[in-house]
Design an enzyme around this catalytic site. Structure first.
Site, mmCIF file in Angstrom:
data_model
loop_
_atom_site.group_PDB
_atom_site.id
_atom_site.type_symbol
_atom_site.label_atom_id
_atom_site.label_comp_id
_atom_site.label_asym_id
_atom_site.label_seq_id
_atom_site.Cartn_x
_atom_site.Cartn_y
_atom_site.Cartn_z
ATOM 1 N N ASP A 112 -115.805 -17.437 -6.591
ATOM 2 C CA ASP A 112 -115.533 -16.177 -5.906
ATOM 3 C C ASP A 112 -114.047 -16.269 -5.598
ATOM 4 O OD1 ASP A 112 -114.909 -14.304 -3.859
ATOM 5 O OD2 ASP A 112 -117.049 -14.044 -3.528
ATOM 6 N N HIS A 113 -113.226 -15.535 -6.347
ATOM 7 C CA HIS A 113 -111.789 -15.815 -6.252
ATOM 8 C C HIS A 113 -111.221 -15.515 -4.854
ATOM 9 C CE1 HIS A 113 -111.172 -11.513 -7.131
ATOM 10 N NE2 HIS A 113 -109.940 -11.661 -6.696
ATOM 11 N N HIS A 122 -117.365 -10.909 -2.361
ATOM 12 C CA HIS A 122 -116.109 -11.104 -1.635
ATOM 13 C C HIS A 122 -116.228 -10.805 -0.138
ATOM 14 C CE1 HIS A 122 -114.633 -11.552 -5.599
ATOM 15 N NE2 HIS A 122 -114.363 -10.290 -5.855
HETATM 16 C C1 BG6 Z 1 -113.037 -8.321 -8.558
HETATM 17 C C2 BG6 Z 1 -113.738 -7.006 -8.727
HETATM 18 O O1 BG6 Z 1 -113.974 -9.337 -8.320
HETATM 19 O O2 BG6 Z 1 -112.134 -8.240 -7.467
HETATM 20 C C3 BG6 Z 1 -112.733 -5.899 -8.947
HETATM 21 O O3 BG6 Z 1 -114.627 -7.066 -9.844
HETATM 22 C C4 BG6 Z 1 -111.692 -5.892 -7.855
HETATM 23 O O4 BG6 Z 1 -113.377 -4.633 -9.033
HETATM 24 C C5 BG6 Z 1 -111.102 -7.284 -7.646
HETATM 25 O O5 BG6 Z 1 -110.669 -4.984 -8.207
HETATM 26 C C6 BG6 Z 1 -110.210 -7.326 -6.424
HETATM 27 O O6 BG6 Z 1 -109.527 -8.552 -6.394
HETATM 28 P P1 BG6 Z 1 -108.089 -8.698 -5.698
HETATM 29 O O7 BG6 Z 1 -107.780 -10.151 -5.804
HETATM 30 O O8 BG6 Z 1 -107.155 -7.824 -6.476
HETATM 31 O O9 BG6 Z 1 -108.242 -8.223 -4.286
#
Ligand code: BG6
Length: 489
Positions: free
Chosen positions: A178-179, A241
């Site tokens: 989960d980045h 997230h």
């Molecule tokens: C991803 C989603 O996991 O996270 C995307 O699939 C979203 O829809 C993105 O835009 C948002 O990531 P960040 O790091 O740009 O906030």
């Protein structure tokens, strides 16, 4: 810049889907930045594996172009890039057949290094790849697999996926990404909570009025319409997230900063989450940009589904039924095509029980806002006397710690979430990865909400391009005498 980089042990990393969007945008540029920073050993190997027929020279050209496009400011000089590319090779592989597997097996044979396999492919292929890794002798106890989201689309599919992966790998070999957990400020959340004495005694329903979590995006669904329309904001953002952010803000202090100690506490939060009442959930779909519909179409046009009932925005209110939080509302909100890109967690403390200042008619609340992106930082709103004559007039001012100002940016190395997480895989540290039971618990909470919409044929409310979502989302807080923080950069 003072480098605090500790090189990782040498490794072989196979990227399935090595020519795909995520590999080109995030994984490979991230690895290159770690290489530039001196963290990636000079004998580490990266093997791209995908369907396309291509040789290693062709792959290196592709990666060079990807780094030029997505490498970011920190990418270093051309000679270093040349050395990095030498560590890359490519094998054309058939995830559902036998093609290429013998070659990969040969490449991975007998090495005494960390072996990691990154599944940067459609989830439908996870099982096929895991099975073939075992069949070709690569699923030994030392191997690690990295699995991208979406991890299932409901509890049933997530369970099935966990079961499939468990056939070939132990839980301590599986790194579910989960980045958001790799973001600097998300980790800082734990440092702020558990590294300071100041906040923890107040971190409960006795002192906290409510907590808001907002992840607002300005982008639309872009070219991902087909995937997104089957997911929506709930599956795409909330189940993973936002849920992770909620866990970190609400969990009990783990005994140690160690993988299972942290993940046990997060799991308890998810299991204690109340199901929101139907009228505590607001769904929306963005409209086209006025006068610019061709470039920025509305949601339904973007996903080419004129009757779509999928939400590109969601706001909801929930509570956590445990001793610490019972009775404290948690408001979650995320959406695309909103007014600003802004991710923020806000802890709003209760009013003082009694005001001793006669002139003071206002309501003063301490607000701790933790900003994840952009302009990462923490602000604590405190009440002070307005300077100058005129009696005890009170005003609220921010005690601001924008990290870029407080910590000399030249001195702080910026590490992207993916870079950090990939290095954690190599180090064998699962703290910032989701455990199988956590993912299942998150789906168990999400599923009934989605099923409720389906049963009621719920249609999302339209909202203006570049707004804060449908007005109903404001009502969600207003009817309880509260308001969302403004969405600003
Ligand atoms: C991803 C989603 O996991 O996270 C995307 O699939 C979203 O829809 C993105 O835009 C948002 O990531 P960040 O790091 O740009 O906030």
């Amino acid at each position: 810049m003072v480098s605090r980089v500790i090189p990782v042990d040498t490794f072989d990393l196979v990227i399935f889907g090595g020519t795909g969007d995520l590999a080109r945008r995030k994984i490979l540029p991230g690895l290159f930045r770690r290489f530039c920073a001196g963290q990636m050993p000079a004998d580490a190997r990266i093997i791209g594996a995908a369907r396309s027929e291509m040789d290693s020279a062709g792959y290196r050209d592709m990666v060079r172009a990807a780094i030029a496009e997505f490498g970011g400011e920190q990418a270093c000089d051309d000679a270093t890039l040349g050395r990095f590319l030498e560590q890359l090779s490519y094998i054309a592989i058939d995830a559902r057949g036998d093609g290429g597997w013998a070659e990969l097996q040969e490449a991975m044979k007998g090495t005494d290094r960390v072996e990691a396999y990154y599944f940067s492919v459609a989830p439908a292929l996870f099982g096929d790849i895991a099975e073939r890794l075992q069949k070709w002798g690569m699923a030994d106890a030392g191997a690690r697999i990295v699995v991208e989201k979406p991890f299932g689309r409901d509890l049933e599919t997530a369970r099935a996926l966990n079961k499939t992966l468990a056939t070939y790998f132990n839980e301590d070999q599986i790194y579910r990404i989960d980045h958001y957990l790799g973001k600097e400020t998300v980790q800082n959340l734990m440092a702020v909570r558990f590294g300071n004495m100041l906040f923890e005694p107040l971190w409960n329903s006795q002192y906290v009025d409510h907590i808001q979590i907002t992840v607002a995006e300005t982008v639309g669904v872009g070219g991902r319409g087909e995937y997104y329309d089957k997911s929506g904001a709930m599956r795409d953002m909330v189940q993973n997230h936002l849920m992770q952010l909620l866990c970190l803000i609400a969990m009990e202090p783990p005994a140690r900063f160690a993988p299972d100690a942290v993940r046990d506490e997060k799991l308890k939060v998810i299991r204690a989450l109340d199901q929101p009442e139907p009228h505590h959930v607001v769904r929306g779909q963005y409209q086209a940009e006025p006068m610019n519909e061709a470039e920025n179409p509305g949601y339904r046009t973007a996903v080419e589904n004129a009757r779509s009932r999928t939400e590109s925005f969601i706001a909801l209110r929930t509570e956590i039924s445990n001793w610490r939080w019972a009775g404290t509302p948690f408001y979650l909100r995320t959406g695309k095509r909103m007014s600003a890109r802004s991710s923020e967690i806000t802890v709003v403390f209760k009013d003082t029980p009694h005001s001793i200042f006669e002139e003071d008619a206002g309501r003063h609340r301490n607000v701790l806002s933790i900003r994840l992106q952009p302009n990462e930082g923490i602000t604590l709103g405190v009440t002070i006397k307005e300077p100058g004559p005129g009696g005890m007039r009170l005003i609220d001012v921010p005690l601001d710690m924008t990290f870029a100002e407080a910590l000399n940016p030249e001195e702080v190395e910026q590490v992207d979430a993916y870079e950090r997480l990939i290095m954690d895989v190599i180090r064998g540290n699962q703290t910032l990865f989701m455990r199988g039971d956590e993912v299942e618990a998150a789906w168990a909470w999400t599923d009934p909400i989605i099923e409720g919409w389906e049963a009621r044929n719920d249609v999302p409310k339209p909202y203006d391009f570049g707004s804060a979502g449908p007005t109903d989302a404001d009502q969600l807080l207003r009817r309880e005498g509260r308001a969302w923080r403004e969405v600003t950069t």
